[in-house]
Design an enzyme around this catalytic site. Structure first.
Site, mmCIF file in Angstrom:
data_model
loop_
_atom_site.group_PDB
_atom_site.id
_atom_site.type_symbol
_atom_site.label_atom_id
_atom_site.label_comp_id
_atom_site.label_asym_id
_atom_site.label_seq_id
_atom_site.Cartn_x
_atom_site.Cartn_y
_atom_site.Cartn_z
ATOM 1 N N MET A 263 -12.644 26.878 9.294
ATOM 2 C CA MET A 263 -13.730 28.032 9.079
ATOM 3 C C MET A 263 -13.141 29.269 8.681
ATOM 4 O O MET A 263 -12.217 29.792 8.716
ATOM 5 C CB MET A 263 -14.353 28.136 10.492
ATOM 6 C CG MET A 263 -13.748 29.010 11.559
ATOM 7 S SD MET A 263 -14.819 28.909 13.008
ATOM 8 C CE MET A 263 -14.204 27.477 13.885
ATOM 9 N N CYS A 264 -14.189 30.172 7.937
ATOM 10 C CA CYS A 264 -13.890 31.097 7.457
ATOM 11 C C CYS A 264 -15.048 32.301 8.139
ATOM 12 O O CYS A 264 -16.065 32.303 8.003
ATOM 13 C CB CYS A 264 -14.393 31.389 5.902
ATOM 14 S SG CYS A 264 -13.741 32.560 5.083
#
Length: 173
Positions: free
Chosen positions: A87-88
């Site tokens: 995830m970012c």
């Protein structure tokens, strides 16, 4: 691990409010630097009704370095890789400070499900679909939630196989 007391306290803090937050945290029995978080899909999103598990790895320098988190549960979201679960999220990168706790980070992940950050997508294909074919994105995200994060009376159901909606929309795994 040097900060074991902090980790145990954070574990307790997360789990005391699980009924209201939909967030739980547990240690993997074989390693005190590996945890599993669980977040409920936010109401009013295609993730509603789902329970999403997140692998959390605490670095040796925790809390001075952010934990590494990735989704175990497959999810269709612009800021989360549909392939790897990476995830970012800024709080897990350059916005981390030692004052941030898992109790703060996990709700930030949950909030990301309600408000994708399209300027910094993790999955370009999903981000493009979100921008160009929003209803198809909603349908696919809802289908993935149904197929991979559905909560039953026994807990999260394990489902495998091809996601028919994703394949119909040209996004087979």
């Amino acid at each position: 691990m040097k900060h074991l007391d902090r980790i145990l306290k954070e574990l307790e803090e997360c789990n005391t409010e699980q009924d209201s937050s939909g967030i739980t945290l547990s240690l993997k029995p074989d390693n005190l630097t590996r945890l599993v978080g669980s977040i409920a899909g936010p109401l009013g999103t295609p993730y509603e009704g789902g329970s999403f598990q997140i692998h959390i790895a605490l670095p040796g320098a925790y809390p001075y370095e952010p934990p590494r988190m990735k989704f175990i549960t497959k999810i269709w979201h612009p800021n989360i890789s549909s392939q790897s679960g990476a995830m970012c999220l800024d709080i897990l990168k350059d916005q981390w400070s030692r004052g941030v706790r898992l109790k703060t980070a996990l709700p930030s992940v949950q909030a990301l499900l309600s408000a994708p950050e399209l300027r910094d997508p993790q999955d370009a294909l999903v981000a493009r679909q979100y921008i160009c074919k929003y209803q198809t994105f909603i349908d696919t995200a809802r289908s993935w939630t149904e197929n991979f994060a559905r909560v039953s009376s026994l807990g999260v159901e394990e489902k495998t196989g091809t996601d028919e909606t994703a394949c119909r929309n040209g996004f087979c795994r």
